[in-house]
Design a protein around this motif. Structure first.
Motif, short mmCIF file in Angstrom:
data_model
loop_
_atom_site.label_atom_id
_atom_site.label_comp_id
_atom_site.label_asym_id
_atom_site.label_seq_id
_atom_site.Cartn_x
_atom_site.Cartn_y
_atom_site.Cartn_z
N GLN A 90 0.83 -1.20 0.00
CA GLN A 90 0.00 0.00 0.00
C GLN A 90 0.87 1.25 0.00
N ALA A 91 0.31 2.33 -0.49
CA ALA A 91 1.01 3.60 -0.48
C ALA A 91 1.46 3.93 0.95
N GLY A 92 2.68 4.41 1.06
CA GLY A 92 3.25 4.70 2.37
C GLY A 92 4.05 3.55 2.95
N GLY A 93 3.95 2.38 2.33
CA GLY A 93 4.65 1.20 2.82
C GLY A 93 6.09 1.15 2.36
N SER A 94 6.74 0.04 2.71
CA SER A 94 8.16 -0.14 2.41
C SER A 94 8.42 -1.50 1.79
N LEU A 95 9.46 -1.56 1.00
CA LEU A 95 9.97 -2.81 0.46
C LEU A 95 11.49 -2.71 0.39
N LYS A 96 12.15 -3.86 0.46
CA LYS A 96 13.59 -3.89 0.26
C LYS A 96 13.90 -4.85 -0.88
N LEU A 97 14.51 -4.33 -1.91
CA LEU A 97 14.90 -5.13 -3.06
C LEU A 97 16.34 -5.59 -2.90
N SER A 98 16.61 -6.76 -3.46
CA SER A 98 17.96 -7.32 -3.45
C SER A 98 18.37 -7.66 -4.87
N CYS A 99 19.66 -7.61 -5.11
CA CYS A 99 20.19 -7.96 -6.43
C CYS A 99 21.47 -8.74 -6.25
N ALA A 100 21.50 -9.91 -6.83
CA ALA A 100 22.70 -10.73 -6.82
C ALA A 100 23.32 -10.70 -8.20
#
Length: 124
Positions: free
Chosen positions: A13-23
């Motif tokens: 939802q808007a205002g939320g957070s995510l953490k992306l990873s890249c290998a």
């Protein structure tokens, strides 16, 4: 063959957070820097964040994400990350990591191979 594997996307939802990873299959030390690109439907792919490969760990961000996104890396694991906070619907896109030509000013690399990306969808 160069491989990049992005992960961590999802629906938030808007205002939320995510953490992306890249290998990455190549050593981050061998690059000028790494970046996070994104491509929204019907739009061109854009570079939104970059981080140097040297010991400074310097970062740079696009205007649209500055203050909300933070890039980090673990050179020993050839991993880079993108912490995304205060997400907005306009952040909805497929996110990719790849080399950059320059971190400051932020300059995309000449890239011929991309990973599959990770979808980020932000609902209002």
């Amino acid at each position: 063959q160069v491989q990049l594997v992005e992960s961590g996307g999802g629906l938030v939802q808007a205002g939320g957070s995510l953490k992306l990873s890249c290998a990455s299959s190549f050593s981050i030390f061998e690059t000028n820097g790494m970046g996070w690109y994104r491509q929204a439907p019907g739009k061109r792919r854009e570079l939104v964040a970059a981080i140097t490969s040297d010991s400074s760990g310097g970062t740079n961000y696009g205007v649209s994400v500055k203050g909300r996104f933070t890039s980090s890396r673990d050179n020993t694991k050839n991993m880079i990350y993108l912490q995304m906070n205060s997400l907005k619907p306009e952040d909805t896109a497929v996110y990719y990591c790849n080399r950059v030509l320059r971190v400051a000013p932020m300059t995309p690399g000449t890239i011929t191979s991309w990973g599959q990306g990770t979808q980020v969808t932000v609902s209002s």
